[in-house]
Design an enzyme around this catalytic site. Structure first.
Site, PDB file in Angstrom:
ATOM      1  N   SER A 190       0.791  -1.230   0.000  1.00  0.00           N
ATOM      2  CA  SER A 190       0.000   0.000   0.000  1.00  0.00           C
ATOM      3  C   SER A 190       0.827   1.284   0.000  1.00  0.00           C
ATOM      4  O   SER A 190       0.309   2.339  -0.337  1.00  0.00           O
ATOM      5  CB  SER A 190      -0.952   0.001   1.188  1.00  0.00           C
ATOM      6  OG  SER A 190      -0.222  -0.044   2.390  1.00  0.00           O
ATOM      7  N   HIS A 218      -5.714  -4.419  -0.542  1.00  0.00           N
ATOM      8  CA  HIS A 218      -5.681  -3.254  -1.437  1.00  0.00           C
ATOM      9  C   HIS A 218      -5.892  -3.661  -2.896  1.00  0.00           C
ATOM     10  O   HIS A 218      -5.356  -3.023  -3.807  1.00  0.00           O
ATOM     11  CB  HIS A 218      -4.360  -2.499  -1.287  1.00  0.00           C
ATOM     12  CG  HIS A 218      -4.328  -1.585  -0.107  1.00  0.00           C
ATOM     13  ND1 HIS A 218      -4.912  -0.334  -0.111  1.00  0.00           N
ATOM     14  CD2 HIS A 218      -3.822  -1.743   1.136  1.00  0.00           C
ATOM     15  CE1 HIS A 218      -4.737   0.239   1.058  1.00  0.00           C
ATOM     16  NE2 HIS A 218      -4.083  -0.597   1.844  1.00  0.00           N
ATOM     17  N   LYS A 249     -12.289  -1.785   2.725  1.00  0.00           N
ATOM     18  CA  LYS A 249     -11.686  -0.837   1.766  1.00  0.00           C
ATOM     19  C   LYS A 249     -12.595  -0.721   0.538  1.00  0.00           C
ATOM     20  O   LYS A 249     -13.651  -0.110   0.641  1.00  0.00           O
ATOM     21  CB  LYS A 249     -10.266  -1.277   1.441  1.00  0.00           C
ATOM     22  CG  LYS A 249      -9.349  -1.135   2.663  1.00  0.00           C
ATOM     23  CD  LYS A 249      -7.884  -1.355   2.367  1.00  0.00           C
ATOM     24  CE  LYS A 249      -7.028  -0.922   3.542  1.00  0.00           C
ATOM     25  NZ  LYS A 249      -6.499  -2.042   4.341  1.00  0.00           N
TER      26      LYS A 249
HETATM   27  C1  LIG Z   1      -6.102  -2.464   5.650  1.00  0.00           C
HETATM   28  C2  LIG Z   1      -5.362  -3.719   5.667  1.00  0.00           C
HETATM   29  C3  LIG Z   1      -5.622  -4.707   6.614  1.00  0.00           C
HETATM   30  C4  LIG Z   1      -6.600  -4.510   7.754  1.00  0.00           C
HETATM   31  O1  LIG Z   1      -7.900  -4.633   7.325  1.00  0.00           O
HETATM   32  P1  LIG Z   1      -9.075  -4.390   8.390  1.00  0.00           P
HETATM   33  O2  LIG Z   1     -10.225  -5.162   7.824  1.00  0.00           O
HETATM   34  O3  LIG Z   1      -9.300  -2.928   8.445  1.00  0.00           O
HETATM   35  O4  LIG Z   1      -8.618  -4.945   9.688  1.00  0.00           O
HETATM   36  C5  LIG Z   1      -4.935  -5.898   6.528  1.00  0.00           C
HETATM   37  N1  LIG Z   1      -4.001  -6.099   5.568  1.00  0.00           N
HETATM   38  C6  LIG Z   1      -3.717  -5.162   4.651  1.00  0.00           C
HETATM   39  C7  LIG Z   1      -2.691  -5.437   3.611  1.00  0.00           C
HETATM   40  C8  LIG Z   1      -4.369  -3.945   4.681  1.00  0.00           C
HETATM   41  O5  LIG Z   1      -4.069  -2.998   3.791  1.00  0.00           O
END
Ligand SMILES: *Cc1c(COP(=O)(O)O)cnc(C)c1O
Length: 415
Positions: A190, A218, A249
């Protein structure tokens, strides 16, 4: 121990150190739904400012989409607000099963189990499927939640240099004596927007008899021709043993995550993963809305295509304007500035121009690689992008960095 003056002083001092280090995180209060334009109160108590949001994970613009909001309302009416239980006691409804099945179909996997978040999925999956005789080999830049999950599990641990396949191969050779080898990577990293080369990684895993886990948080919903994720992009659908991803997301943005993949591995998570066993179930209202989101992304690539067009346009125009854009194809577009203060100052000026972005610098990114990370969304219209690009140009001109290469920016501003 009592919360004595001495203890209080200890924490006050630590907080002051965080501030002095420039690492203090301040909340910005948004007074509107998540969208391409938001109303922000910043700093706290200030007048509301309407800004273009170039900084959310709302990649598909589904966070406040009317169909998703309606599905949430309907889910609330049909299945209630809370479950007051973990999944395996009395916290599983028909709609949880339905959503899991839809996710499996969408990702091209055998089975799926939901978790309260992807952080929880990552915290639980390793311990559930590996033991002391096994080894985890991860990319060195994987997400914090994967690191935590790896720490919670008894398996041995090794790592390979970021996206360095030669190094991964050496590590796989080195660990041929272990019972199970599990290679771990983010699908999209990310900070840089890099895509992990899953085709090469799958080939190496086949050659050296290893399993692979990809965290596609992502990517799920928009990377790949039909938005299935990085495995689709590289033509290895069905070959990833474990995919973990988030519903927080692109896929509606509320909360929830999952482990999806080989049926037995998913079953092991249901039997052993502690966040599944000991944390509350995903609430029906979110399950119902997420289910609608999976329907939308399964039926049409319209939003994913719009995001791709927005990304291409923005990358082209920003490069033309003379910014040092990290090349790539994901909607994560880092504008490289190298100098931390420059990144902070420009972000402040951009906010004054009505563009919401934040400067990233050490330790969030490596020393000397400060940047403003922008993220595109299908919610952005051309006018949002044009306004953003114009503001970047104006601010870039002020600091005299347009057209400058990395070396020249560093010469001018230092590191
Ligand atoms: C945002 C993210 C997470 C966490 O996700 P949540 O559902 O908000 O706990 C885990 N791994 C990656 C690679 C992320 O970008």
């Amino acid at each position: 121990m009592a919360y004595s003056d001495k203890v209080r002083e200890h924490y006050k001092k630590t907080i002051a150190e965080i501030r002095e280090g420039g690492l203090f995180k301040e909340e910005r209060f948004i007074h509107s739904p998540q969208d391409a334009e938001i109303k922000v109160e910043f700093p706290e108590g200030a007048e509301l400012t309407k800004v273009i949001n170039m900084f959310s994970n709302n990649y598909l613009g589904l966070s406040s989409h009317p169909d998703v909001v309606k599905a949430a309302h309907d889910g609330l009416d049909a299945r209630g607000y809370g479950m007051s239980s973990v999944r395996f006691i009395c916290g599983t409804q028909d709609i949880h099963r339905e959503l899991q099945n839809k996710i499996s179909k969408f990702l091209g996997t055998e089975d799926t189990v939901l978790f309260p978040s992807c952080m929880d999925a990552n915290a639980g999956v390793f311990e559930a499927v590996l033991g002391e005789e096994d080894i985890i080999i991860s990319d060195r830049l994987v997400h914090a939640s994967l690191i935590d999950g790896i720490r919670l599990c008894k398996a041995q641990y090794d790592s390979f240099k970021h996206m360095n396949m030669g190094h991964l191969e050496k590590k796989l050779q080195l660990h041929q004596d272990k019972r199970i080898r599990l290679v771990v990577t983010d699908g999209v990293f990310s900070m840089d927007g890099d895509l992990a080369p899953l085709d090469e990684m799958v080939a190496l895993c086949e050659k050296y008899d290893a399993m692979i886990l990809v965290d596609d948080s992502h990517a799920s919903g928009f990377i790949g021709k039909t938005g299935r994720g990085v495995h689709e992009h590289f033509g290895v659908v069905g070959k990833i043993d474990i995919i973990t991803t988030t519903l927080g997301k692109a896929l509606g943005g509320a909360s929830g995550g999952c482990v999806s993949g080989r049926a037995e591995l998913v079953e092991m998570c249901k039997q052993r993963a502690r966040p599944y066993l000991f944390s509350n179930t995903m609430p029906p209202v979110i399950v119902a809305a997420a289910s609608k989101v999976i329907d939308i992304v399964s039926e049409t690539t319209e939003r994913r295509d719009k995001l791709e067009a927005n990304t291409k346009y923005f990358r082209e125009k920003m490069t033309e304007a003379g910014f040092d854009i990290r090349p790539g194809e994901t909607p994560i577009v880092p504008v490289m500035l190298y100098n931390a203060k420059l990144a902070q100052d420009m972000a402040t000026d951009l906010y004054a121009e009505g563009i919401y972005v934040i400067g990233f610098f050490f330790p969030v990114v490596p020393q000397g690689q400060a940047r403003i990370r922008t993220q595109l969304s299908a919610a952005h219209e051309r006018e949002h992008l044009d306004k953003t690009i114009a503001a970047f140009k104006k601010v870039g001109e002020k600091y005299g960095i347009l057209g400058l290469k990395k070396k020249e920016i560093i010469e001018k501003f230092g590191l």
